[in-house]
Design a protein around this motif. Sequence first.
Motif, short mmCIF file in Angstrom:
data_model
loop_
_atom_site.label_atom_id
_atom_site.label_comp_id
_atom_site.label_asym_id
_atom_site.label_seq_id
_atom_site.Cartn_x
_atom_site.Cartn_y
_atom_site.Cartn_z
N PRO A 175 32.74 -21.11 -2.41
CA PRO A 175 31.69 -20.25 -2.96
C PRO A 175 32.28 -18.92 -3.43
CG PRO A 175 30.99 -21.19 -0.87
CD PRO A 175 32.44 -21.54 -1.05
N TYR A 176 31.59 -18.32 -4.39
CA TYR A 176 32.07 -17.04 -4.94
C TYR A 176 32.14 -15.99 -3.84
CZ TYR A 176 32.13 -12.66 -7.53
OH TYR A 176 32.44 -11.41 -7.99
N ASN A 177 33.26 -15.29 -3.78
CA ASN A 177 33.43 -14.26 -2.76
C ASN A 177 33.64 -12.89 -3.41
OD1 ASN A 177 34.17 -12.58 -0.70
ND2 ASN A 177 35.62 -14.01 0.24
N PRO A 178 32.56 -12.12 -3.50
CA PRO A 178 32.67 -10.83 -4.19
C PRO A 178 33.64 -9.89 -3.49
CG PRO A 178 30.46 -11.11 -3.20
CD PRO A 178 31.18 -12.42 -3.07
N ALA A 179 33.72 -9.96 -2.18
CA ALA A 179 34.58 -9.04 -1.44
C ALA A 179 36.04 -9.19 -1.87
CB ALA A 179 34.43 -9.27 0.06
N GLU A 180 36.44 -10.43 -2.18
CA GLU A 180 37.82 -10.66 -2.59
C GLU A 180 38.08 -10.24 -4.04
OE1 GLU A 180 38.96 -14.75 -2.17
OE2 GLU A 180 38.77 -14.65 0.01
N THR A 181 37.00 -10.10 -4.77
CA THR A 181 37.12 -9.94 -6.21
C THR A 181 36.94 -8.51 -6.70
OG1 THR A 181 36.11 -12.12 -6.35
CG2 THR A 181 36.29 -10.88 -8.40
N GLU A 182 35.91 -7.83 -6.18
CA GLU A 182 35.41 -6.64 -6.85
C GLU A 182 36.40 -5.49 -6.92
OE1 GLU A 182 31.50 -5.92 -5.22
OE2 GLU A 182 30.66 -7.59 -6.38
N ASP A 183 37.02 -5.15 -5.80
CA ASP A 183 37.94 -4.01 -5.83
C ASP A 183 39.12 -4.28 -6.76
OD1 ASP A 183 36.30 -2.77 -4.09
OD2 ASP A 183 37.57 -2.98 -2.32
N ARG A 184 39.59 -5.51 -6.74
CA ARG A 184 40.71 -5.88 -7.60
C ARG A 184 40.34 -5.73 -9.07
NH1 ARG A 184 41.05 -10.86 -9.37
NH2 ARG A 184 40.05 -11.78 -7.55
N ILE A 185 39.15 -6.20 -9.42
CA ILE A 185 38.70 -6.10 -10.81
C ILE A 185 38.56 -4.64 -11.22
CG2 ILE A 185 36.79 -6.57 -12.38
CD1 ILE A 185 38.05 -9.14 -11.93
N TYR A 186 37.98 -3.85 -10.32
CA TYR A 186 37.78 -2.43 -10.67
C TYR A 186 39.12 -1.76 -10.96
CZ TYR A 186 35.50 2.06 -11.12
OH TYR A 186 35.03 3.24 -11.64
N ASN A 187 40.10 -2.10 -10.15
CA ASN A 187 41.45 -1.58 -10.37
C ASN A 187 42.00 -1.97 -11.73
OD1 ASN A 187 42.46 0.05 -8.36
ND2 ASN A 187 42.67 -1.70 -6.95
#
Length: 744
Positions: free
Chosen positions: A12-24
């Motif tokens: 399932p999609y895991n925003p916690a793993e994704t969001e900070d990395r994308i923002y960077n």
Amino acid sequence: MDSNIPEKFLKPYNPAETEDRIYNTWEKSGFFNPDKLPKGEKNSDDSERFTKPFSIVLPPPNVTGILHMGGALMLAIEDIMVRYARMSGYKTLWIPGTDHAAIATQSKVEKEIKKEEGKTRHDLGREELLKRIGIFAKESHDTIVTQMKKMGASVDWSREAFTLDEKRNLAVRTAFKKMYDDGLIYRGNRVVNWDPKGQTTISDDEIVYETRKAKLYTFKYSKDIPITISTTRPETKLGDTAIAVHPDDIRYKDFVGKEFDAVFAGEPIHLRVIADRDVDPEFGTGALGVTPAHSNIDWEMAQRHNLPLKQVINEYAKMMVGSSEVKDKKTTDAREAIVEWLKAEGLLEKEEEVDQNISTAERTGGIVEPLPKLQWFIAVNKPFNRDGKEVTLKDLMIGAVNSAQNTSGEIKVIPERFEKIYFNWIQNLRDWCISRQIWYGHRIPVWYKGDQVYCGIEAPSPSADGDGWIQDEDTLDTWFSSGLWTFSTLGWPDEKEFAAHREYHPTTILETGSDIIFFWVARMILMSTYLVNEVPFKTVYLHGLVRDNKGQKISKSSGNNIDPLDMIAKYGADAVRMALVVAVGPGNDSKIDEQKIKAYKLFSNKIWNATRFVLSSIDGADLSARPTLAQVDEARIKELDDVITDVTADMNSYRYYLAAEKLYHYFWHTFADKIIEESKGPVNGTDEVARISAQWTLLHILTTTIKVLHPFMPYITEEIWAELPVQDLPLSRKSLLIIEKWLR
RNA sequence: GCGCGAUUAGCUCAGUUGGUAGAGCAACUCUUUUACACAGAGAAGGUCGCAGGUUCAAGUCCUGCAUCGCGCACCA
């Protein structure tokens, strides 16, 4: 079958793993800064891309604390505006910043110091207190910045501003000096709103009215004075200098002009009977005790009749005169003592319960005491010359806003009904008291020496102006500096810097809470039209209040705050943004409910899984060119185009609440439920032509919807975008989704 | 007192220019060799606050009323 698709799609999609990395990734790309956006190739269809400006300022959050749901809503809407503008090819600038929030911040820090060290600001002194507040403000600022990044706000951090930094201080001093020289800022002795709790004056707009039960007392001042009056505040009567009646009131006609002496609760008073049309003969006894020092209306009446002004209540809301039961007592205690005295003297005729509006200070909750004080004001009704015409600041504020009555106004208000609220407020606008008796803020750029007054952008120079100048102790209303925000953040008053940013002013749009339309929106219009001679923004989009799921106003004290960061940690920023935006029209209050946020987390997952399906269905197929489509797929593309056209119209008309809902509905209930299901046959079938048509269509619809969902759900869409194969989108592998074209 | 907004499914709310209503949650039935059970299929649930009016047609426009909320003014 799943062998060639990225492994992350198996979970399932895991925003916690994704969001900070994308923002960077976004921050590193530099695309938050309009100067770094890749301009289109010359002589190509794209040659205009990222050349026309779009600008918006962030309503600077107060450094008093942390982000709440209202702030999250603001960031969500503005980021949608900004991302849509950027994808649409505008050279997009979103300027972030924070607000020093003078009274709010100082009283918060003072409270903490009092609690922990038992010290007052006077124990610490001005310098030490400012140092402590500075440390607190810095910490708060850092927290706020982290929170803004969590929300996905694509602001240009390189242009971050603070309402109390050096550049903004210069803007404030420059603005003050110009208004002073034009006679629009003056120092005057008037009855002002005094907040005994905050120990400062406040403006009319910083008053919050609360309806309470109060007693209305009807009595005579003394046995020798034949006129009976009524009041809810007997303690102020020690400061009365007149009795006012309506000129046509035959009951009192013979008394007008007569003078009386009495000793009221131990205080000698001298009263003249005057006739004034402001007196309502129907109210109470039709006669009114005039207290020029402790009532705005009475003060105005006193001006008209040349009555003396007698202050009987001090800055601590204590009595300055009267008998021993009254003097030095708090006003509320004095009131009781005076009522007792009236009873004992046989003067009290009636006592009845009435509803009364109590004035309280917005920031501290203190009961406002009208007091006569020497303060600084902005004259809103004073004519001055503008382009050869006599105008007032009020005229400028009225002329700026577009309405049915004023179609030449440049500012459009969304929703329209707030125009009326705005004009209604201006009708009743009085001079704006801008000086505050607190230390945290922009110090008034005025110096005194004996009778001399010096106003300057810089302090008077010892060589030219001599020694011994002392600067005014007061600071400015925090909204004075906020009012300059659209241009003080763009370099003003530095000519070179402002010129470099000139294309961004007027800003394209202002998005803010409807609750600060007077505090901020109106003040920005005042400052910008006066100082820069143009409107601060072309459109105002107002959002409503975010309430809890019971409809209560969210506040720290009521403990019902749903922390946006908790919700982001649980469901992802994309889900929080959608929950805040979908079905919440401009200007309307909304209720935030964890269930709604959760529902959009499920939507994130739906997108995730649909992507997984599409990627595995097209595995190995060459879809770089558009094949001949089956009829059913043609129809699907047409349907998609219609949805996108509709959604684009919504975006252009600021109907984000509708656009988001339509995209949600289309993605889930048309694309996932119908198109994907119906494609399973052709995708797995033996008909080569039907298969490639279905595969291409699936990828096309996914690619397109991911793109248009990006302003609303920036993280998951950017994450998926990176995994989508090139279709008929030549740029798609070269760029991040954040700068991808909205339509092609 | 003046002005504004709200009143739509059990709850929270959408419904842009008038064409016989939608979402989330809750509740009901069925489905676990499915892209996804963080799911799917299906069924149920609304005289769109009340009363009039305009219109071929009104939740959507007009008038009045009621209830709730907000802004401004008054607040002796």
